[in-house]
Enzyme design. Structure first.
Site, PDB file in Angstrom:
ATOM      1  N   ARG A 256       0.607  -0.729   0.002  1.00  0.00           N
ATOM      2  CA  ARG A 256       0.129   0.296   0.058  1.00  0.00           C
ATOM      3  C   ARG A 256       0.829   1.317   0.386  1.00  0.00           C
ATOM      4  O   ARG A 256       0.707   2.264  -0.416  1.00  0.00           O
ATOM      5  CB  ARG A 256      -0.674   0.308   1.266  1.00  0.00           C
TER       6      ARG A 256
ATOM      7  N   TYR B  90      -6.097  -0.874  -7.393  1.00  0.00           N
ATOM      8  CA  TYR B  90      -5.918  -1.644  -6.352  1.00  0.00           C
ATOM      9  C   TYR B  90      -5.284  -1.918  -4.836  1.00  0.00           C
ATOM     10  O   TYR B  90      -4.769  -0.329  -4.569  1.00  0.00           O
ATOM     11  CB  TYR B  90      -4.692  -2.543  -7.831  1.00  0.00           C
ATOM     12  N   GLU B  91      -4.628  -3.577  -4.603  1.00  0.00           N
ATOM     13  CA  GLU B  91      -4.209  -3.247  -3.282  1.00  0.00           C
ATOM     14  C   GLU B  91      -4.816  -2.326  -2.263  1.00  0.00           C
ATOM     15  O   GLU B  91      -5.273  -1.755  -1.264  1.00  0.00           O
ATOM     16  CB  GLU B  91      -2.870  -2.241  -2.671  1.00  0.00           C
ATOM     17  N   GLY B  92      -6.152  -3.282  -2.194  1.00  0.00           N
ATOM     18  CA  GLY B  92      -7.928  -1.997  -1.207  1.00  0.00           C
ATOM     19  C   GLY B  92      -8.313  -0.671  -2.400  1.00  0.00           C
ATOM     20  O   GLY B  92      -7.308  -0.078  -2.166  1.00  0.00           O
TER      21      GLY B  92
END
Lengths: 598, 598
Positions: B296, B440-442
């Site tokens: 993140r 992406y990555e949350g």
């Protein structure tokens, strides 16, 4: 793939209930388009958009336009048939005078239907859209002979039109234009030069393409005062209207661009092409602005239409996609997870887009109605007020609704998560297509300068003062209505910020024009919020009145309207204070930086 | 085509002057990377970025990755050679322990260099970026044997890594995951299922690909408590480390997507592939978060890096493009028009981007330094405080810097007008590439929930209270410094808004979680502004001190820093009030709407 449903119910609410469309039957054309007729037209337009245009939207994006070795351009599969159906339905000339083959209906009705068609397929609708702009310019500036020669075929769509302004070194600053026009001794001119970014410059949808081209007649003054407008047909047309030889204009290349792949953006080469002066010598800029102003409203509508299409797709996805559980406990306990529409942050995205879409629709139709009044009314005072409104709101609609349309396509894409980033779901296309509307017909920074530098001071600020008065009176009229008070309070606060910003400009920008330039973008968005806020005030008031009258059939629709209006006031209007703070910080910090320190 | 110049001078200012990097030489690895060494590393990294990575950026976008009929994937021309140079330079393992072939240098230095490489070529840098995430997970959760088996080849880049979380029906909600793991009776597992959106899932840059895969062991509990993490190599590796047979994992398709075309986004099919449990049975989620948290920060850095690259291109264009005259009179009277950098609205775009870029760089490096302290310090209190900071700022950096990085790529594109919309100038690519970092990555909405729902209440609010204290003390310390007062006043106002928002959450969200969900996105951005504001306060103070010391050589740099800081306070910080107003409006208007009324 997204589906699309034309928001006919909402259009009718705005036209009939909020704007009182039916009260304007004194204007030419309005009597022929009574509310019943309008409803039928919208229903037909909706079908065309949903069934014919929308299914081709992704095809257009994927296939794009292809320039063949002979300079001809092939449009995506199916575009020709859809375009033919559009023309045969008489949609292109909906608002053009019957004298030239049009239907002579109000521009308001044209705007309402255009939203649907553009939401369904923006790239395809640009072909007739540019034709409509060219028709407007010829109507306003052409001789009777020119009108008779060019318009009927354009209005039926057999010939299309273009606007040729930009050159490689010359976009915003048209004074730098170098395309030349030399008298050919036969009453015409030989046009030579290169134009770029010409939408619909070459394609296979029509028998002929009528280019409107800005060029400089030999010996004309330098700068914008020496620019003239010319009609340059792709194929020559004789006095009987028959097509003859190819003119010396050709498509040199088509641009590879971020979106609107279905529309051919061309480099156009003029090599002593025959052209005919349109309007006065050296009066090209003024003539071009006839096209421009209408086109700017059309581009604002594109931004709005993209926001609507993206919203619908995001709502569908948010209802279907199961992921996680509601913070307040499971809502679909029988399923593996809740649909994501239960999550507040998903709703924040959806409600924000919706609040702008419905507000934007009202603002567009309100302004379209003012345009009809400005053009058709025989009451001088009403006409003047409507013209003022139109001039003031054109840059606001163009600048604000295209910025927001893009932002909202991005927000709608975000609702899809990773599925929004892959092309398969069509959300990327909305984002890529919507992006251009912030740029063409005058980049949005130019709209802001037009608003602050030209529209505000015009006639001693008459237009903006009338707007302030209208908003202020609305707030005053409803501030003791308990249900309306939260809305009028927020709107009044926005108006105060806008008036404070206007005062700041008067006090600080006259001596120091950089202060105007530095304030302009925030000022445009601030005015947009207040204008949309007024629309929301009116819509909520109307919805409350209809509910009080017991409109049971529409209860859900009217209640949703009220909730969305409240959301707009709570969540969107607070932004006005930030705009005011930025405006009143002035230009010093941005202008002080030496050029080479960037 | 844009050029790129790594902002080494600014990185050094932040590291040495603002953050006092040199004072941390008590930490392992820092002594080996003294300020002089760091400067040399940054200069080498800059060369690699500017000369090797950046020239391939547009190639990657245009060519994309191609999946061949045999399931192999070909990366764009030149990627293999650039990747090889990157690996040979030891960049992949810059911050990995020497024990496994890394250089054991601070994560802070790794972050500083990564910015340059990602600005130059985001898609290419994702291949090693994912490897670094996989290395981090194996380091944290692997057995000694696993570390020895997998890490050295990954750290040298001969093998790359991936993260396999998402399935078609399961993204954010990992509890829905259905990929299965069945014990194979030989200590391993047979993994079966389909994973989608797998970045770098298949390609031709490395000899092997080490997939980290979330799957559910037969009989495991439902939901997230039953998920385990597995190492699944593309090619089997024997006990001597030799490559053997292909494992039963293959790329079924690559996604056609909006951007990062140079990185292969794969559908990965696991068909009883051999996998090895990493960490504890059913402890997969926790293990995956080791990767996630570092990833993140890396994605936040991508957003920032795109903003920087786009800014540089826009500045170059604004200096060269001649169009119109300055409002205050011609600035380049010898030319046909002034460069557009004279126009306030162009500068508004540039200064806004710049203010976020420089603030974002400081925030990233400050947090990277905290990460080093959190991992390496032997002072328990310092370690705890640094861990708190890292946990609190990770979602802020990911959510805010990627949102802004995208917005600023769009603003930079706007400076180009129509030339920004055609692919030729590369601005469209920045926009299209930057877009994924918000997802992406949350997705960023998840980052906001992580911040408000998890990070704020953790340890009784210890992290956020410490942050408030730090900002408050900074304001207090410099409020009587006349030159600093305008900055500390604006920062204090932002802090007050953030504290008011936090109080509102405490009073309104505990009983009604929807209020937290409805507030989260604005809260994340509000905290981002205050964190960036603190960075600006510190940078301006440092610049003033250096100027007072008479740092003549750097006068222009330091003065620009002060002007940009002032711009941030005047033009960006006012947004905090709008965030607070939205937060305190609560969730009612968005939650009241019935699902079918949308």
């Amino acid at each position: 793939m997204p589906t699309y449903r034309a928001p006919v119910r909402d259009t009718l609410f705005v036209l009939n209930d909020v704007l009182g469309y039916g009260n304007h039957d004194n204007l030419p054309g309005f009597a022929d388009a009574s509310p019943d007729v309008v409803e039928a037209i919208l229903a037909e337009g909706a079908k065309l958009a949903e069934n014919i245009m929308q299914p081709l939207n992704r095809v257009g994006d994927m296939e794009g336009c292809v320039r063949n070795d002979d300079g001809s351009v092939t449009t995506p599969k199916g575009f020709d048939d859809a375009y033919r159906q559009y023309c045969e339905g008489g949609w292109l000339g909906l608002a053009t005078p019957a004298e030239f083959g049009g239907q002579g209906l109000p521009y308001t009705v044209h705007s309402a239907v255009s939203e649907y068609l553009v939401s369904a397929n923006m790239a395809l609708m640009m072909y007739p859209g540019l034709t409509q702009g060219a028709v407007a310019a010829i109507l306003a500036h052409g001789s009777d002979e020119q009108k008779k020669k060019w318009l009927p075929k354009m209005v039926e769509g057999t010939w299309t039109g273009t606007m040729n302004l930009t050159e490689p070194h010359c976009g915003t600053d048209l004074g730098l234009l170098t395309t030349k026009a030399a008298p050919d001794g036969k009453g015409g001119y030989r046009i030579s030069g290169q134009k770029i970014f010409i939408s619909a410059g070459e394609h296979d949808l029509s028998e002929n393409i009528i280019h409107l081209v800005l060029a400089r007649i030999e010996g004309a003054p330098a700068g914008v005062k020496g620019i003239s407008l010319f009609v340059v047909p792709k194929v020559m047309v004789d006095d009987e209207g028959e097509l003859g030889e190819r003119n010396a204009v050709s498509c040199g290349a088509i641009e590879e661009k971020m979106g609107i792949h279905g529309n051919a953006t061309c480099v156009m080469n003029y090599d002593e092409a025959t052209g005919y002066l349109l309007g006065e010598e050296n009066g090209g800029l003024k003539a071009m602005f006839t096209m421009m102003n209408e086109a700017r409203l059309g581009v604002g509508l594109q931004g709005h239409a993209m926001g609507e299409a993206a919203y619908q797709a995001a709502v569908d996805y948010a209802r279907e996609r199961l992921q996680g559980r509601a913070l307040s406990g499971p809502k679909a306990p029988d399923k593996k997870a809740d649909p994501i529409i239960v999550h507040p942050d998903i709703r924040r995205n959806l409600m924000t887009i919706r609040a702008f879409n419905e507000g934007g629709r009202a603002l567009i139709l309100w302004t379209a109605l003012k345009s009809d009044i400005a053009h058709l009314s025989d009451d001088a005072k009403e006409k003047e007020a409507a013209s003022d409104h139109l001039a003031l709101m054109t840059p606001v609609i163009k600048g604000v609704l295209t910025d927001k349309g893009f932002d909202h396509a991005v927000m709608a894409q975000q609702v899809f998560g990773g599925h929004g980033y892959v092309e398969e779901h069509g959300m990327s296309q909305f984002v890529r297509d919507a992006r251009i509307a912030m740029i063409y017909e005058g980049a949005n920074g130019i709209q802001a300068l037009d608003l602050v530098g030209r529209k505000l001071p015009q006639n001693g600020g008459r237009a903006v003062q009338a707007f302030f008065k209208e908003v202020g009176e609305f707030c005053e009229a409803h501030r003791s209505d308990e249900a309306m008070a939260p809305l009028t309070k927020a709107l009044k606060k926005g108006l105060n910020d806008l008036q404070a910003a206007s005062l700041w400009l008067m006090q600080n920008a006259l001596q120091k024009p950089d202060n105007a330039g530095a304030a302009s973008y925030d000022y445009m968005h601030l005015m947009g919020l207040v204008a949309l806020g007024l629309m929301w005030g009116r819509m909520v008031k109307t919805a409350q009145d209809r509910l009080a009258e017991g409109g049971d059939a529409d209860k859900a629709f009217l209640e949703a309207k009220i909730m969305t209006g409240r959301y707009f006031m709570e969540r969107v209007m607070p932004e006005t204070a930030a705009h005011l703070a930025r405006i009143s910080s002035g230009s010093d910090t941005m202008m002080a930086m030496p050029e080479d320190a960037f």
